[in-house]
Structures are given as structure tokens and as C-alpha cells.
Motif scaffolding. Structure first.
Motif, mmCIF file in Angstrom:
data_model
loop_
_atom_site.group_PDB
_atom_site.id
_atom_site.type_symbol
_atom_site.label_atom_id
_atom_site.label_comp_id
_atom_site.label_asym_id
_atom_site.label_seq_id
_atom_site.Cartn_x
_atom_site.Cartn_y
_atom_site.Cartn_z
ATOM 1 N N THR A 1 -19.759 -25.676 -16.371
ATOM 2 C CA THR A 1 -18.807 -26.773 -16.156
ATOM 3 C C THR A 1 -18.012 -26.559 -14.882
ATOM 4 O OG1 THR A 1 -18.609 -27.121 -18.552
ATOM 5 C CG2 THR A 1 -16.867 -28.022 -17.155
ATOM 6 N N LEU A 2 -17.579 -25.323 -14.657
ATOM 7 C CA LEU A 2 -16.808 -25.030 -13.448
ATOM 8 C C LEU A 2 -17.652 -25.230 -12.193
ATOM 9 C CD1 LEU A 2 -14.231 -23.983 -12.138
ATOM 10 C CD2 LEU A 2 -15.073 -21.650 -12.474
ATOM 11 N N LEU A 3 -18.875 -24.697 -12.189
ATOM 12 C CA LEU A 3 -19.737 -24.831 -11.011
ATOM 13 C C LEU A 3 -20.054 -26.295 -10.714
ATOM 14 C CD1 LEU A 3 -22.243 -21.867 -11.539
ATOM 15 C CD2 LEU A 3 -20.394 -22.026 -9.873
ATOM 16 N N ARG A 4 -20.403 -27.054 -11.747
ATOM 17 C CA ARG A 4 -20.751 -28.454 -11.526
ATOM 18 C C ARG A 4 -19.534 -29.277 -11.111
ATOM 19 N NH1 ARG A 4 -24.690 -28.220 -16.801
ATOM 20 N NH2 ARG A 4 -26.582 -27.628 -15.664
ATOM 21 N N SER A 5 -18.369 -28.925 -11.613
ATOM 22 C CA SER A 5 -17.155 -29.625 -11.181
ATOM 23 C C SER A 5 -16.866 -29.355 -9.712
ATOM 24 C CB SER A 5 -15.970 -29.183 -12.046
ATOM 25 O OG SER A 5 -16.186 -29.501 -13.410
ATOM 26 N N VAL A 6 -17.060 -28.109 -9.276
ATOM 27 C CA VAL A 6 -16.842 -27.771 -7.865
ATOM 28 C C VAL A 6 -17.831 -28.522 -6.976
ATOM 29 C CG1 VAL A 6 -16.974 -25.908 -6.180
ATOM 30 C CG2 VAL A 6 -15.806 -25.527 -8.353
ATOM 31 N N VAL A 7 -19.113 -28.541 -7.378
ATOM 32 C CA VAL A 7 -20.114 -29.272 -6.594
ATOM 33 C C VAL A 7 -19.784 -30.757 -6.540
ATOM 34 C CG1 VAL A 7 -22.552 -29.914 -6.485
ATOM 35 C CG2 VAL A 7 -21.914 -27.570 -7.058
ATOM 36 N N LEU B 1 -24.502 -38.092 -5.698
ATOM 37 C CA LEU B 1 -24.640 -36.730 -6.200
ATOM 38 C C LEU B 1 -23.329 -36.240 -6.826
ATOM 39 C CD1 LEU B 1 -26.779 -34.958 -3.457
ATOM 40 C CD2 LEU B 1 -27.462 -35.530 -5.795
ATOM 41 N N GLY B 2 -22.210 -36.598 -6.211
ATOM 42 C CA GLY B 2 -20.926 -36.200 -6.784
ATOM 43 C C GLY B 2 -20.691 -36.813 -8.154
ATOM 44 N N ILE B 3 -21.033 -38.098 -8.300
ATOM 45 C CA ILE B 3 -20.892 -38.744 -9.607
ATOM 46 C C ILE B 3 -21.826 -38.115 -10.619
ATOM 47 C CG2 ILE B 3 -21.235 -40.916 -10.841
ATOM 48 C CD1 ILE B 3 -20.376 -42.359 -8.279
ATOM 49 N N ARG B 4 -23.056 -37.820 -10.189
ATOM 50 C CA ARG B 4 -24.027 -37.205 -11.095
ATOM 51 C C ARG B 4 -23.532 -35.851 -11.585
ATOM 52 N NH1 ARG B 4 -27.070 -32.322 -11.506
ATOM 53 N NH2 ARG B 4 -28.542 -32.753 -13.176
ATOM 54 N N PHE B 5 -23.073 -34.992 -10.667
ATOM 55 C CA PHE B 5 -22.599 -33.671 -11.071
ATOM 56 C C PHE B 5 -21.322 -33.772 -11.905
ATOM 57 C CE2 PHE B 5 -25.496 -31.977 -7.871
ATOM 58 C CZ PHE B 5 -25.938 -30.819 -8.505
ATOM 59 N N GLY B 6 -20.506 -34.781 -11.645
ATOM 60 C CA GLY B 6 -19.317 -34.975 -12.471
ATOM 61 C C GLY B 6 -19.670 -35.329 -13.906
ATOM 62 N N LEU B 7 -20.659 -36.223 -14.078
ATOM 63 C CA LEU B 7 -21.093 -36.585 -15.427
ATOM 64 C C LEU B 7 -21.722 -35.394 -16.147
ATOM 65 C CD1 LEU B 7 -22.638 -40.126 -14.809
ATOM 66 C CD2 LEU B 7 -20.495 -39.572 -15.986
ATOM 67 N N VAL B 8 -22.526 -34.611 -15.419
ATOM 68 C CA VAL B 8 -23.148 -33.450 -16.049
ATOM 69 C C VAL B 8 -22.096 -32.402 -16.415
ATOM 70 C CG1 VAL B 8 -24.803 -31.578 -15.730
ATOM 71 C CG2 VAL B 8 -25.356 -33.858 -14.925
ATOM 72 N N ALA B 9 -21.085 -32.243 -15.579
ATOM 73 C CA ALA B 9 -20.003 -31.314 -15.917
ATOM 74 C C ALA B 9 -19.281 -31.754 -17.185
ATOM 75 C CB ALA B 9 -19.028 -31.218 -14.751
ATOM 76 N N LEU B 10 -19.016 -33.058 -17.300
ATOM 77 C CA LEU B 10 -18.381 -33.572 -18.515
ATOM 78 C C LEU B 10 -19.282 -33.371 -19.731
ATOM 79 C CD1 LEU B 10 -16.081 -35.113 -19.879
ATOM 80 C CD2 LEU B 10 -17.220 -37.252 -19.226
ATOM 81 N N ALA B 11 -20.584 -33.607 -19.558
ATOM 82 C CA ALA B 11 -21.518 -33.404 -20.664
ATOM 83 C C ALA B 11 -21.583 -31.940 -21.069
ATOM 84 C CB ALA B 11 -22.914 -33.896 -20.272
ATOM 85 N N THR B 12 -21.565 -31.034 -20.099
ATOM 86 C CA THR B 12 -21.616 -29.606 -20.412
ATOM 87 C C THR B 12 -20.383 -29.180 -21.197
ATOM 88 O OG1 THR B 12 -22.840 -29.240 -18.363
ATOM 89 C CG2 THR B 12 -21.914 -27.314 -19.428
ATOM 90 N N ALA B 13 -19.232 -29.731 -20.853
ATOM 91 C CA ALA B 13 -17.996 -29.347 -21.540
ATOM 92 C C ALA B 13 -17.896 -29.951 -22.940
ATOM 93 C CB ALA B 13 -16.793 -29.769 -20.706
#
Length: 219
Positions: free
Chosen positions: A61-67, A116-128
């Protein structure tokens, strides 16, 4: 001996005693029943046998949020740069070919970086947030934005190599009506694409086959 069905007739919620008139109940059983947690007595028939969460959820979650933050920030910077370049053109004059190419490149890169930023943001939310709850009745799939309850009878197959535009390589439940439900809790990293299916996927497939054989045996 007659055992009263209710304790102390005081106002408020009254504790209901089990009926032991037709059984050889002991005092220990009676006390044990009375000392049960209220949530255990009021629990529904749905019993969660196992809950699966993403591996290393906090780190991912942290890595994907940073990306996501870097990509969105880059998109914003490139968008501002494109606007500033556009303002450099003189009034009444069309921009040159070179400037147009630079503007198109900046806008294209900004659009790609923003997606890409929106995609990684959604994946970070899903991971959390995501998890997979396995019960006797079926599966509860919790994703980034919604929760789906899927009975075992609706599942046809468990697919382990599903390509999704947001989750990329993930696991999906194929249903009898042809639909597919993505399981975000079982998303796979790019460095684990070549690995075989995980233990959870194999367990789900084995349980699905067992239920299909049991259903055919009842026919």
C-alpha cells in the motif's frame, strides 16, 4: 425440579434460559450456556472459516501510494508546462510546428502519467481494504469500492491468470451467467507472474470440485 425460563423480573433486557426439562443437563452446562458471549448467541448461520488478505499489505500500500503520488504530480507539472508554453505564443499568431509537437508530447505524457497515477491509487486502496472471506455458504469478495457475496452454487471456475486493466494479473471467479468477479486480495506482483497458482487458489478449486461431486451424487 422446575427451572424458571426467565431470571429476575427486572425492567430491561431479560436473559432467556434454555429449556432443560427434557434433558439430563448438569449445572456446569447451564452455567456455561448463561456465560456465552451475546455475539456468539446472536450469531447468524454464516460462519467465516478463513479470511485471506493481501500478502505484505502495508508495504505494498505504501509503495503504490508513493508511485501514485509521483505519477499524479508529474502529470500536473507537465500539464502546467504545456499551458505555460501555449501562453508564449504571440497574439494573432499560430504556434509553430515545433511548439505544437512539444505541446502534444507533454499532453500525451501528462495523460499517460495521470492514468497510471489513478490506477496505482486504486490498487493501493484495494490492497489496504480488500479481503476474501471463505465460508460454508460461499465467498465474500471485498474490493476497493464494493463487496460481493458469491454462493458456491454460482461459481463455475476459479481462474488464476486474469488480466485486468487496474489489477493487472489477478484471480477471478467465473460465474454460471458468464460474468467474472475479480478477487483483489489475490492480486499478483509483476515479479511473481511466472509462479504457479498459490495455495489459496488450489484450495478454492479443490473445494469447488468437492461440492460439484457432492451435488452430482445427490442427483
Amino acid at each position: 425440579m422446575t427451572i424458571p425460563r426467565h431470571l429476575d423480573p427486572e425492567p430491561g433486557v431479560r436473559t432467556l434460559l434454555p429449556d432443560y426439562s427434557r434433558s439430563a443437563a448438569t449445572v456446569e452446562r447451564m452455567v456455561g450456556t448463561l456465560q456465552q458471549e451475546p455475539t456468539a448467541r446472536g450469531r447468524t448461520s454464516r460462519r467465516i472459516a478463513r479470511t485471506v488478505r493481501p500478502a505484505d499489505a502495508m508495504r505494498d500500500t505504501l509503495l503504490r501510494s508513493v508511485v501514485s503520488a509521483l505519477a499524479l504530480g508529474s502529470a500536473l507539472v507537465m500539464g502546467v508546462a504545456a499551458v505555460l508554453l501555449w501562453t508564449t505564443t504571440e497574439d494573432g499568431h499560430a504556434p509553430g510546428i515545433g511548439l505544437l509537437l512539444v505541446l502534444l508530447a507533454l499532453l500525451g505524457a501528462a495523460t499517460l502519467s495521470g492514468l497510471l497515477g489513478i490506477r496505482f491509487g486504486l490498487v493501493a486502496l484495494a490492497t489496504a481494504r480488500s479481503r476474501l472471506q471463505i465460508s460454508e455458504e460461499g465467498l465474500r469478495v471485498v474490493g476497493a469500492l464494493r463487496t460481493r457475496d458469491v454462493p458456491w452454487s454460482r461459481i463455475v471456475a476459479v481462474e488464476s491468470r486474469v488480466i485486468h486493466p487496474v489489477h493487472w494479473l489477478t484471480v477471478g471467479l467465473r460465474l454460471r451467467d458468464g460474468a467474472r468477479i475479480v478477487v483483489p486480495a489475490l492480486d499478483r506482483h509483476i515479479w511473481s507472474y511466472t509462479r504457479p497458482s498459490g495455495q489459496v487458489v488450489r484450495a478454492l478449486r479443490a473445494e469447488l470440485r468437492r461440492r460439484e461431486r457432492a451435488a452430482r451424487g445427490r442427483l
